[in-house]
Design a protein around this motif. Structure first.
Motif, PDB file in Angstrom:
ATOM      1  N   LEU A 575      48.124  21.166  27.300  1.00  0.00           N
ATOM      2  CA  LEU A 575      47.846  19.863  27.896  1.00  0.00           C
ATOM      3  C   LEU A 575      48.820  19.624  29.046  1.00  0.00           C
ATOM      4  CD1 LEU A 575      47.525  17.688  24.649  1.00  0.00           C
ATOM      5  CD2 LEU A 575      45.661  18.675  25.990  1.00  0.00           C
ATOM      6  N   GLU A 594      43.575  22.515  28.621  1.00  0.00           N
ATOM      7  CA  GLU A 594      42.443  21.834  27.992  1.00  0.00           C
ATOM      8  C   GLU A 594      42.135  20.503  28.665  1.00  0.00           C
ATOM      9  OE1 GLU A 594      42.214  19.650  23.775  1.00  0.00           O
ATOM     10  OE2 GLU A 594      42.261  21.838  23.604  1.00  0.00           O
ATOM     11  N   CYS A 596      44.146  16.846  30.962  1.00  0.00           N
ATOM     12  CA  CYS A 596      45.304  16.063  31.387  1.00  0.00           C
ATOM     13  C   CYS A 596      45.412  14.856  30.466  1.00  0.00           C
ATOM     14  CB  CYS A 596      45.143  15.580  32.832  1.00  0.00           C
ATOM     15  SG  CYS A 596      45.180  16.899  34.065  1.00  0.00           S
ATOM     16  N   VAL A 597      46.627  14.471  30.136  1.00  0.00           N
ATOM     17  CA  VAL A 597      46.810  13.291  29.296  1.00  0.00           C
ATOM     18  C   VAL A 597      47.732  12.309  30.017  1.00  0.00           C
ATOM     19  CG1 VAL A 597      46.422  14.480  27.112  1.00  0.00           C
ATOM     20  CG2 VAL A 597      48.729  14.352  28.051  1.00  0.00           C
ATOM     21  N   VAL A 619      44.092  12.586  21.635  1.00  0.00           N
ATOM     22  CA  VAL A 619      44.162  14.036  21.438  1.00  0.00           C
ATOM     23  C   VAL A 619      44.321  14.338  19.955  1.00  0.00           C
ATOM     24  CG1 VAL A 619      45.374  16.162  22.018  1.00  0.00           C
ATOM     25  CG2 VAL A 619      45.192  14.329  23.714  1.00  0.00           C
ATOM     26  N   CYS A 625      49.419  21.839  20.189  1.00  0.00           N
ATOM     27  CA  CYS A 625      49.311  21.929  21.645  1.00  0.00           C
ATOM     28  C   CYS A 625      50.670  22.177  22.291  1.00  0.00           C
ATOM     29  CB  CYS A 625      48.729  20.636  22.226  1.00  0.00           C
ATOM     30  SG  CYS A 625      47.064  20.252  21.665  1.00  0.00           S
ATOM     31  N   ILE A 627      52.606  21.090  25.564  1.00  0.00           N
ATOM     32  CA  ILE A 627      52.496  20.031  26.566  1.00  0.00           C
ATOM     33  C   ILE A 627      53.421  20.343  27.736  1.00  0.00           C
ATOM     34  CG2 ILE A 627      52.836  17.584  27.060  1.00  0.00           C
ATOM     35  CD1 ILE A 627      52.071  16.940  24.252  1.00  0.00           C
TER      36      ILE A 627
END
Length: 656
Positions: A575, A594, A596-597, A619, A625, A627
């Motif tokens: 991410l 996967e 953008c957050v 998410v 994940c 990050i």
């Protein structure tokens, strides 16, 4: 010709310094109405400066940065009916020191330019890494709008429709970089005061750059740019050049213009990080051994009250310290401070005929007693045995400290000479040891102590910007210091004494002094050879591991790319935290991305560069994940606690 000026100020400490008073007075010589806008709700210092030099003063929250302040004045707080009574509008912010020639002369010169709007300098047409070209634009820290454009519907509509941007880079990319092209496209002509064309290329647009950041000395001396841009002082330009220009500019302003250089020092010492100042102005002093100046230097020693304080804990170091002390004249008072239980060390010094020994329990705090001395040198002995590490390593460490701070009487005279020449110099430390295991200390700094030091500086109300990303340029308890700075110790709690190695340069900065490094000429010569060797070896290792590198920027990118790939290889899901400039910049280096957050509640689009954009809370399986935090340093500090709150302990923060 009737002119109205909007001058915008922002200061994190809510202070207006005297350099602003100077420039307001210069502006008043050319304008009929001067509006000062403070992008801060109140001032704690400098109100009189504004009252004496402004026709109207506004205070507002820093919403929308400079562009937001100008917009609010034009569209609401003053309004177009008032603005349009004037023939020219000046929009200026507080990021400039100067002018170094009268402001009247600047406007007189520009009267020969038959244009609709003008500025001090422009960014030439350039091409970015993605091969996109950007047109030339006037840099927005100073802009003059003349009557045809000022009174146009297009100008009014532009400001009324301009949003209040939340991110600084949005102001740059959506306003500053587009303003010139937009109005030029409507048929309005423009020009600039400075001759920046000589350093621009029409053949290779990628080589065009913002010249105030790289060539400040040349622009001031030769290119008709009579200002110094404030922000550039903290810039690291080593990806492109050595850093001689800024120092040369400061020297030129001081010696070749009538501008009071203290106006610059007052502001930058208060507002900029001392690590940035030490690097960008290369406060690294090589103390020469000129026999011709020996008498002058010895006289300097005799004129000042000087104290040498030595904290002793190793009996084996006595013989080495005595060698240095025997080189000192009687004019220098020295104390050997021994913790009371070390009676054997005390006796050893007495056998060598050394007097002035004191027994101290609170060693560092007792330096407060020497605050009436002009200058104080503080040194520690060190372990020179082979019990813990090879004795040659300990002796080289000892040499690094003592050879650079107390080499001999002539060297001490040279250090005092430097303090006298530079009235703003308050603290001098020896260079960072960079050999044996000390090499591994390079690049470290806070070592988990940032929050504590931040708390101390806040409790003591020290005027010294500190940053998690910029530790002190030297963490040490060995130094030369102006005695008056030692008064700061009286504010310190007993439990905080052990953090003084992090605090000395901040104590000095709070009192208006900058800090630096002192080296003897012999040590500097040797150290330069050592550093060149290390650099060659590092480049060779990177080249062998990651491929060819041609410059420092490329070396960093090679290492970063390899490190990112290694990080991403450990996770099946990656991410990107962020959906802006840095996310776009580093996206191509990442594998298996996967989405953008962004933080919950932040504005977001559905997609960014083809990737879905999600709130962190949306998410699933965050613990699986990897990050990659693609934000600037300030925003990284804000989001890392949020990420940890969700149970994520492993992440990668990109360098800004």
């Amino acid at each position: 010709m009737k002119r109205i000026c909007i001058y915008l100020i922002y200061d994190k400490q809510n202070i207006v310094d005297d350099y602003i008073g100077y420039i307001l007075r210069e502006l008043n010589s050319c304008v009929d109405c001067l509006i000062t806008v403070c992008n801060m709700p109140e001032l704690i210092c400098g109100k009189d400066i504004l009252k004496e030099n402004s026709d109207i003063i506004f205070f507002r929250e820093n919403i929308g940065f400079d562009a937001g302040g100008f917009k609010e004045i034009l569209c609401s707080l003053v309004g177009w009916n008032t603005i349009l009574r004037y023939d020219e509008l000046i929009l200026m912010n507080d990021s400039l020191f100067g002018p170094f020639i009268p402001m009247k002369d600047i406007f007189l010169k520009m009267e020969d330019y038959s244009v609709d709007f003008w500025g001090l300098a422009s960014q030439g047409t350039y091409k970015c890494e993605e091969s996109r070209s950007f047109p030339e634009y006037i840099q927005s820290y100073f802009m003059v709008i003349r009557s045809p454009m000022l009174h146009s519907n297009e100008f009014r509509k532009y400001w009324e429709e301009l949003p209040f941007y939340n991110e600084f880079w949005d102001v740059v990319t959506q306003h500053e970089e587009k303003f010139t092209a937009y109005f030029s496209g409507l048929g309005y002509s423009y020009d600039v005061l400075a001759d920046i064309g000589v350093n621009n290329s029409e053949i290779n647009l990628a080589n065009n750059y913002s010249q105030y950041a790289m060539l400040s000395y040349e622009l001031i001396k030769k290119r008709n740019f009579p200002f110094l841009k404030k922000q550039q002082i903290a810039y690291n330009t080593l990806d492109y050049q050595t850093q001689e220009n800024l120092f040369q500019a400061i020297q030129y302003i001081d010696k070749e213009t009538e501008y009071d250089i203290e106006l610059i020092w007052d502001n930058i010492i208060r507002t900029l990080n001392m690590s940035d100042l030490q690097r960008s102005l290369h406060f690294q002093y090589i103390i020469t051994s000129e026999k011709s100046r020996q008498a002058e230097r010895y006289k300097k020693i005799g004129e000042k009250r000087i104290a040498i304080v030595i904290f002793a804990a190793y009996i084996e170091a006595v013989e080495y310290i005595v060698e240095y002390l025997n080189k000192l004249g009687h004019e220098i008072k020295y104390f050997i401070s021994v913790v009371s239980e070390y009676d054997d060390i005390l006796s050893e010094y007495q056998k060598c005929g050394i007097n002035g020994i004191k027994c101290l329990d609170e060693a560092i705090y007792n330096l407060f007693e020497l605050s009436d001395y002009d200058y104080v040198c503080v040194l520690h002995d060190t372990d020179v045995t082979s019990d813990i590490k090879p004795s040659c390593t300990g002796k080289s460490y000892f040499y690094c400290i003592w050879e650079n701070l107390l080499k001999d009487e002539e060297h001490i005279g040279g250090i005092l000479e430097k303090f006298e020449e530079e009235g703003r110099l308050g603290f001098l430390a020896p260079p960072q040891p960079n050999f044996a295991e000390f090499f591994g200390d390079l690049g470290y700094g806070w070592e988990g102590n940032y929050e504590i030091v931040e708390r101390i500086t806040n409790e003591l109300h020290l005027k010294c910007p500190i940053s998690r990303d910029l530790p002190p340029f030297r963490v040490t308890n060995d130094f030369w210091i102006r005695g008056s700075i030692l008064k700061q110790l009286d504010k310190l709690k007993k439990e905080d004494y052990r953090y003084t190695p992090y605090l000395w340069s901040y104590f000095a900065q709070d009192m208006g002094y900058y800090s630096g490094i002192a080296e003897s000429m012999d040590y500097a010569s040797m150290n330069q050879v050592n550093l060149s060797y290390y650099l060659k070896e590092i480049i060779s290792l990177v080249r062998n591991g990651y491929g060819e590198v041609r410059d420092f920027r490329g070396l960093k990118e090679k290492i970063l790319s390899g490190t990112l790939k290694d990080f991403c290889s450990k996770y099946s899901r990656i991410l990107i935290y962020g959906a802006g400039y840095y996310a776009k910049k580093y996206m191509d280096m990442l594998l298996n991305v996967e989405a953008c957050v962004v933080s919950d509640g932040q504005r977001k689009t559905e997609y960014f560069e083809g990737l879905p954009v999600m709130y962190l809370s949306e998410v699933k399986g965050l613990d699986q994940c990897g990050i990659v935090v693609c934000l600037n340093r300030k925003n990284q500090e804000q989001v890392l606690p949020i990420i940890r709150k969700y149970g994520v302990q492993t992440y990668f923060c990109i360098p800004e």
